[in-house]
Design a protein around this motif. Structure first.
Motif, PDB file in Angstrom:
ATOM      1  N   ARG A  86       0.843  -1.217   0.000  1.00 35.39           N
ATOM      2  CA  ARG A  86       0.000   0.000   0.000  1.00 35.39           C
ATOM      3  C   ARG A  86       0.864   1.247   0.000  1.00 35.39           C
ATOM      4  O   ARG A  86       0.568   2.229  -0.666  1.00 35.39           O
ATOM      5  CB  ARG A  86      -0.924   0.003   1.216  1.00 35.39           C
ATOM      6  N   TRP A  87       1.936   1.201   0.772  1.00 38.92           N
ATOM      7  CA  TRP A  87       2.816   2.375   0.833  1.00 38.92           C
ATOM      8  C   TRP A  87       3.415   2.675  -0.544  1.00 38.92           C
ATOM      9  O   TRP A  87       3.579   3.826  -0.925  1.00 38.92           O
ATOM     10  CB  TRP A  87       3.922   2.141   1.873  1.00 38.92           C
ATOM     11  N   LEU A  88       3.679   1.600  -1.299  1.00 36.44           N
ATOM     12  CA  LEU A  88       4.210   1.812  -2.649  1.00 36.44           C
ATOM     13  C   LEU A  88       3.152   2.413  -3.576  1.00 36.44           C
ATOM     14  O   LEU A  88       3.472   2.890  -4.662  1.00 36.44           O
ATOM     15  CB  LEU A  88       4.715   0.495  -3.241  1.00 36.44           C
ATOM     16  N   GLY A  89       1.907   2.393  -3.143  1.00 37.07           N
ATOM     17  CA  GLY A  89       0.851   3.020  -3.928  1.00 37.07           C
ATOM     18  C   GLY A  89       0.024   2.039  -4.740  1.00 37.07           C
ATOM     19  O   GLY A  89      -0.600   2.418  -5.719  1.00 37.07           O
ATOM     20  N   TYR A  90       0.023   0.769  -4.343  1.00 35.88           N
ATOM     21  CA  TYR A  90      -0.730  -0.232  -5.095  1.00 35.88           C
ATOM     22  C   TYR A  90      -1.837  -0.827  -4.232  1.00 35.88           C
ATOM     23  O   TYR A  90      -1.743  -0.886  -3.010  1.00 35.88           O
ATOM     24  CB  TYR A  90       0.197  -1.350  -5.570  1.00 35.88           C
TER      25      TYR A  90
END
Ligand code: ATP
Ligand code: MG
Length: 559
Positions: A86-90
């Motif tokens: 999630r932190w990576l944006g996925y």
């Protein structure tokens, strides 16, 4: 990344072809981590690939935990993996676990037995390994290979019911002990493990092998493109054999790509686990670790990691990427984003003798030299300032433009000062520099045209905020810590990978530093507050220095 062009690589080309030929309408991928450790930057490549394809092709991507080995896996690792993705944006379309399909896998195994394609072997693991043969020598059939279907069914059921101890029996596929591909030499499908599983509890005491679970998991989920790293290339024949002999609902296409390797670190979860367990690092999220959580804590941004993977690209060629490329990606990302600030890491006091003692002045400066959106702030200038110890030299070498006896230097955004006297401790080490300032040089400009080449950073002694600053260097001192097989890789650890500096002096504005902001400390590097930083006990991590060569260069030039 959203404004970047879509990546082009051989996998996307294969997908485009599959769409063109009408083989698929919807593209389905998955990311299948084993929850037995934290994700590292290598996983980032697989995440970027699978989730990026889902986003660009408006398809689906499952996050599937490969939880087939209850001995090493935990919910804590699974939760951390979710947080990192999630932190990576996925975002995944659905969350699944290999264990969701344990009933189905069991039925598949029974199906193979019923078709005389699997048998229960009652030899020890060692014996089975010995009989496997080598690349040049064929394997040997197990004496249990020709058990009747009935016996196999009944033994397999007893295995499931817990009638046997760990290791007493295994279920094997009946393929070919002479196959040149060793993965086809009657691989083990199920083993007995009397161990509570983090999700299925004590329902099962037999667990499928990764190879038996993986391809079938993909098929059950309707994965169209099963993207994996090159070491699974030799397993493809086995996965295809399963798909061919089982009533699975779909046929995934496996495409392999090369793993990401980085120099000056190790990437295998086994070794990273060891570093954590032995206390060689402060935990999985130690900022020196190549884990996503370590890089996050250090201050890396999701964009920098994704740009890094994009610039490495997806190929089938095994290679080792320079750590310098990762560092370049974070510098490039932060250059425009990071507001500037002044911080002195190894302070040396400068007293400006002709500046009035009680006075101070505010200097209005931009937070960023090119990007006005960052706004402005005020620096306080006063009679006593700190400069970097390395910005003073008793015997300046040629080309050194910073402070030295009777030399002038510009204090960034402030005045030109001249060194008049040096006060030393009993070892002769400078502890205070007495200077005079030129009031005509506000903003660092000389009016009489004289040249003052050196510009150094400073902070007002009275107004400075104290902080701890942690400087990180590479975790290993050699590029490939595993190259020397005779030496333990732990011996290659860099003893200077962490320097904790206490009593660093930061400009006043950092008193209220937002913990989400990454700063450029002028002339030093990019910095981010550590997870342990508190308003009354600031701790900054150095994400990366300004240039690879800063340390070397700084000895010779002013800036
Ligand atoms: P490790 O060898 O580090 O323990 P792994 O492959 O056992 O890694 P998994 O949790 O099984 O770890 O990996 C999940 C997915 O990430 C797999 O599809 C795997 O191929 C991929 N992956 C793991 N390491 C890398 C890497 N260095 N580069 C690219 N993809 C990777
Ligand atoms: Mg694995």
């Amino acid at each position: 990344m959203s404004d970047n062009p879509k990546p082009v690589n051989f996998i996307r080309q294969a997908i485009d072809d599959d769409i063109k030929t009408g083989r698929h309408q919807e593209i389905v991928t998955r990311f299948p981590p084993e929850p037995n450790g934290y994700l590292h930057i290598g996983h980032c490549k697989a995440i970027w690939l699978n989730f990026g394809i889902k986003d660009d092709y408006r398809g689906r991507c499952t996050l599937r935990f490969d939880d087939t080995n209850p001995l090493k896996e935990s919910q804590q690792f699974a939760s951390m993996i979710e947080e990192d993705i999630r932190w990576l944006g996925y975002e995944w379309t659905s969350l699944a676990h290999a264990s969701d399909y344990f009933d189905q896998f069991y039925d598949y195994a029974v199906h193979l037995i019923n078709n005389a394609l699997a048998y229960v072997d009652s030899q020890s693991g060692d014996k089975i390994r010995q009989q496997r043969g080598t690349l040049t020598k064929p394997g040997v059939n197990s004496p249990y290979r020709d058990r009747s279907i009935e016996d196999n069914l009944s033994l397999f059921e007893k295995m499931r019911n817990g009638d046997f101890e760990d290791g007493e029996h295994v279920l094997r596929a009946k393929i070919d002990m002479h196959a040149s591909n060793m993965n086809l030499r009657d691989p083990v499908l199920y083993r007995i493990r009397h161990h509570t599983h983090q999700r299925t509890g004590d329902k099962w005491c037999i667990y499928p092998m990764y190879d038996f679970a993986h391809g079938q998991g993909d098929a059950i989920e309707g994965v169209t493109h099963s993207l994996c790293t090159l070491e699974f290339e030799d397993h493809r024949a086995l996965y295809d054999w399963f798909i061919e002999h089982l009533p699975v609902p779909s046929r995934p296409r496996q495409i392999e790509f090369s793993r990401l390797n980085l120099n000056y670190t190790v990437m295998s979860k086994r070794l990273l686990t060891q570093l954590v367990d032995l206390g060689q690092v402060a935990g999985w999220d130690d900022p020196r670790m190549p884990t996503i959580s370590g890089l996050r804590r250090r201050g890396y941004t999701p964009e920098s990691l994704k740009n890094f993977i994009a610039s490495v690209g997806i190929t089938r060629k095994p290679n080792v990427i320079e750590m310098g490329l990762l560092e370049k990606c974070i510098r490039d990302d932060l250059d425009l984003k990071a507001p500037r600030a002044m911080a002195v890491l190894r302070p040396l006091k400068v007293v400006i003798e002709n500046y009035p003692e009680s006075e101070n002045e505010l200097i209005d400066v931009p937070n960023h030299p090119q990007n006005p959106e960052h706004g402005r702030r005020q620096l306080t200038f006063s009679r006593e300032v700190f400069i970097e110890r390395s910005d003073y030299e008793d015997n300046p070498p040629k080309g050194y433009f910073r402070l030295a006896p009777d030399r002038e230097v510009r204090l960034r955004h402030a005045y030109v000062i001249r060194c008049r006297e040096v006060i030393r401790d009993k070892h002769g080490e400078p502890i205070e520099i007495r200077c005079a300032y030129d009031p005509e040089t506000a903003g660092g400009k000389t009016r009489d045209g004289r040249k003052v080449k050196g510009i150094i950073h400073w902070v007002s002694a009275r107004h400075a905020v104290s902080a701890e600053v942690r400087l990180y260097d590479r975790l290993f001192s050699v590029a490939d810590p595993l190259a020397d097989r005779k030496r333990d890789y732990l011996e290659a650890l860099n003893p200077d990978s962490l320097a904790c500096l206490q009593g660093c002096k930061l400009e006043t504005s950092l008193d209220r530093a937002d913990p989400r902001i990454r700063y450029q400390f002028e002339r030093i590097g990019y910095f981010f507050q550590d997870a342990t930083s508190r308003p009354d006990a600031l701790v900054f991590n150095r994400i990366v220095s300004l240039r690879d060569t800063w340390m070397r260069k700084s000895q010779h030039s002013s800036n």
